[in-house]
Design a protein around this motif. Structure first.
Motif, PDB file in Angstrom:
ATOM      1  N   VAL A   1       0.826  -1.204   0.000  1.00  0.00           N
ATOM      2  CA  VAL A   1       0.000   0.000   0.000  1.00  0.00           C
ATOM      3  C   VAL A   1       0.864   1.261   0.000  1.00  0.00           C
ATOM      4  O   VAL A   1       0.605   2.216  -0.758  1.00  0.00           O
ATOM      5  CB  VAL A   1      -0.967  -0.002   1.199  1.00  0.00           C
ATOM      6  CG1 VAL A   1      -1.697   1.320   1.304  1.00  0.00           C
ATOM      7  CG2 VAL A   1      -1.970  -1.140   1.054  1.00  0.00           C
ATOM      8  N   ARG A   2       1.908   1.276   0.819  1.00  0.00           N
ATOM      9  CA  ARG A   2       2.788   2.461   0.843  1.00  0.00           C
ATOM     10  C   ARG A   2       3.544   2.599  -0.479  1.00  0.00           C
ATOM     11  O   ARG A   2       3.754   3.715  -0.970  1.00  0.00           O
ATOM     12  CB  ARG A   2       3.764   2.362   2.015  1.00  0.00           C
ATOM     13  CG  ARG A   2       3.104   2.570   3.375  1.00  0.00           C
ATOM     14  CD  ARG A   2       4.137   2.782   4.464  1.00  0.00           C
ATOM     15  NE  ARG A   2       3.509   3.126   5.736  1.00  0.00           N
ATOM     16  CZ  ARG A   2       3.572   2.381   6.848  1.00  0.00           C
ATOM     17  NH1 ARG A   2       4.239   1.227   6.819  1.00  0.00           N
ATOM     18  NH2 ARG A   2       2.981   2.768   7.956  1.00  0.00           N
ATOM     19  N   LEU A   3       3.942   1.489  -1.063  1.00  0.00           N
ATOM     20  CA  LEU A   3       4.587   1.528  -2.379  1.00  0.00           C
ATOM     21  C   LEU A   3       3.635   2.121  -3.407  1.00  0.00           C
ATOM     22  O   LEU A   3       4.037   2.948  -4.243  1.00  0.00           O
ATOM     23  CB  LEU A   3       5.001   0.110  -2.797  1.00  0.00           C
ATOM     24  CG  LEU A   3       5.599  -0.022  -4.191  1.00  0.00           C
ATOM     25  CD1 LEU A   3       6.991   0.617  -4.243  1.00  0.00           C
ATOM     26  CD2 LEU A   3       5.675  -1.491  -4.612  1.00  0.00           C
ATOM     27  N   LEU A   4       2.376   1.732  -3.359  1.00  0.00           N
ATOM     28  CA  LEU A   4       1.390   2.261  -4.299  1.00  0.00           C
ATOM     29  C   LEU A   4       1.201   3.760  -4.107  1.00  0.00           C
ATOM     30  O   LEU A   4       1.105   4.506  -5.092  1.00  0.00           O
ATOM     31  CB  LEU A   4       0.057   1.524  -4.104  1.00  0.00           C
ATOM     32  CG  LEU A   4      -1.115   2.010  -4.956  1.00  0.00           C
ATOM     33  CD1 LEU A   4      -0.788   1.943  -6.442  1.00  0.00           C
ATOM     34  CD2 LEU A   4      -2.372   1.200  -4.644  1.00  0.00           C
ATOM     35  N   MET A   5       1.167   4.213  -2.873  1.00  0.00           N
ATOM     36  CA  MET A   5       1.021   5.648  -2.623  1.00  0.00           C
ATOM     37  C   MET A   5       2.206   6.415  -3.194  1.00  0.00           C
ATOM     38  O   MET A   5       2.044   7.485  -3.806  1.00  0.00           O
ATOM     39  CB  MET A   5       0.851   5.915  -1.124  1.00  0.00           C
ATOM     40  CG  MET A   5      -0.477   5.417  -0.562  1.00  0.00           C
ATOM     41  SD  MET A   5      -0.848   6.016   1.124  1.00  0.00           S
ATOM     42  CE  MET A   5       0.344   5.070   2.085  1.00  0.00           C
ATOM     43  N   ASP A   6       3.412   5.891  -3.010  1.00  0.00           N
ATOM     44  CA  ASP A   6       4.601   6.542  -3.564  1.00  0.00           C
ATOM     45  C   ASP A   6       4.546   6.588  -5.093  1.00  0.00           C
ATOM     46  O   ASP A   6       4.867   7.600  -5.719  1.00  0.00           O
ATOM     47  CB  ASP A   6       5.870   5.805  -3.120  1.00  0.00           C
ATOM     48  CG  ASP A   6       6.173   5.985  -1.641  1.00  0.00           C
ATOM     49  OD1 ASP A   6       5.620   6.919  -1.034  1.00  0.00           O
ATOM     50  OD2 ASP A   6       6.944   5.172  -1.098  1.00  0.00           O
TER      51      ASP A   6
END
Length: 387
Positions: free
Chosen positions: A229-234
């Motif tokens: 999820v954090r990778l997707l936000m980045d």
């Protein structure tokens, strides 16, 4: 065929893909005329236990003698042709394998995760893939507190893995691996390859399928770090895809995702949604993104997207390379690479290419992931175990 399904259901407060798979298989078998009965425990029941009951749950994780007795009684009364074991944590324990041996009933087991070689079953620790316990004793898992960040909580799981490993390997006639990648890793860890067969999860043909053009890019799943999820936000922050990102699901990162989405006009966080609502979101998607940074043993959302005629963007590790035909049914990107994920998202929504990918994804679903294919593979495994 007479089948007894053994499963410890996960808590209802968080949707479980494993619970869904069990329910779908039971329904599929019954619709085909087979006699299916259940031997279940529910993690929801822990909340209503007495203080002593709750305190002793960890002691029953490695071995639950009462469950062994109850299951033997049911097996001797019902005399099923085969027992199909799914999850045994935390209320059933591997004592169910011994019960099958006691009653002389053949057993198969679906390996929904990596629990045979990793106490929490994730092969993930401190933000990265971890294989420290693979092929050896699960001492590192306890040292690092891999389950819920607690050594105390991890200890019963590690003990169960260590003391019951040989019982599982000798007591189960067939293990269903849900991907070839999972099977390869387990064989490398020492599991008996002759007992491990690949049986992908199937997906029901959805009532809704995509009608081009899609309206959004969709993330559908748990809001956790290992799901990417954090990778997707980045990645989304630099992607400039030209359509909104919709996220549906819940988990530990829900508040963080909601806060991030609130500050962007091109992101919508919907929280938890029903199955029907998720199918509607899929039918309106231009693409599904599954950016997991851990080694997924399967990837149900990718196959659900295939069924709806929607291409997927996923990392090139775990089970995804065998589910997503790169440049044919979707796009793969280097794991953990936010710029590469952003580039793949921009490419996948290009109209002409998007249609080709979606059509190919639907064809792949029809060949390999329908209920009829799933039933054939399931019964084949049962017959092999009985034989």
């Amino acid at each position: 065929m007479k089948v007894l399904v053994v499963h410890n259901r996960y808590r209802s407060e968080q949707p479980s893909g494993e619970n869904n798979v069990v329910d779908q298989e039971v329904g599929l078998l019954r619709s085909a005329g087979h006699d299916v009965r259940l031997f279940e425990r529910r993690s929801d029941d822990i909340a209503s236990m007495s203080f002593v009951g709750k305190a002793t749950v960890p002691l029953r994780v490695p071995w639950n003698s009462a469950v062994r007795t109850y299951l033997v009684e049911q097996l001797r009364a019902d005399r099923p042709d085969v027992v199909h074991i799914h999850n045994t944590f935390p209320l059933l324990s591997p004592s169910v394998v011994a019960a099958c041996s006691d009653a002389r009933v053949p057993a198969v087991a679906t390996l929904h995760n990596y629990g045979m070689v990793c106490p929490p079953g994730t092969l993930y620790r401190d933000g990265h893939v971890c294989t420290s316990c693979v092929g050896g004793q699960p001492v590192p898992a306890v040292r690092h507190g891999c389950y819920r960040g607690s050594r105390v909580a991890t200890l019963p799981m590690a003990l169960s893995t260590a003391v019951n490993r040989r019982r599982w390997w000798s007591g189960i006639s067939r293990f269903f691996c849900i991907s070839g990648a999972q099977r390869e890793l387990l064989v490398s860890a020492g599991m008996p390859g002759e007992s491990l067969v690949v049986k992908h999860n199937f997906v029901d043909d959805p009532a809704l399928r995509r009608e081009l053009p899609g309206e959004h890019v969709l993330y559908l799943g748990r809001m956790t770090e290992e799901k990417g999820v954090r990778l997707l936000m980045d990645a989304w922050s630099v992607a400039d895809v030209g359509m909104p990102l919709v996220l549906a699901g819940t988990g530990p990162l829900s508040d963080e995702v909601a806060s991030w989405a609130a500050g962007r006009a091109d992101v919508q966080y919907l929280g938890l949604r029903t199955k029907a609502e998720c199918q509607a979101l899929l039918a309106r998607a231009s693409a599904v993104v599954a950016p997991s940074v851990w080694l997924e043993a399967f990837g149900l959302v990718v196959v659900e997207a295939m069924a709806a005629g929607v291409p997927a963007v996923a990392p090139a590790h775990g089970a995804f390379p065998e589910l997503v035909d790169d440049e044919v049914t979707g796009l793969l990107h280097p794991p953990g690479d936010a710029p590469a994920l952003a580039a793949a998202l921009r490419r996948v929504v290009a109209p002409a290419r998007n249609r080709e990918l979606g059509d190919a994804a639907r064809l792949r679903y029809e060949k390999e992931f329908t209920p009829s294919v799933g039933l054939d593979r399931l019964l084949s495994g049962y017959r092999a175990a009985i034989g």
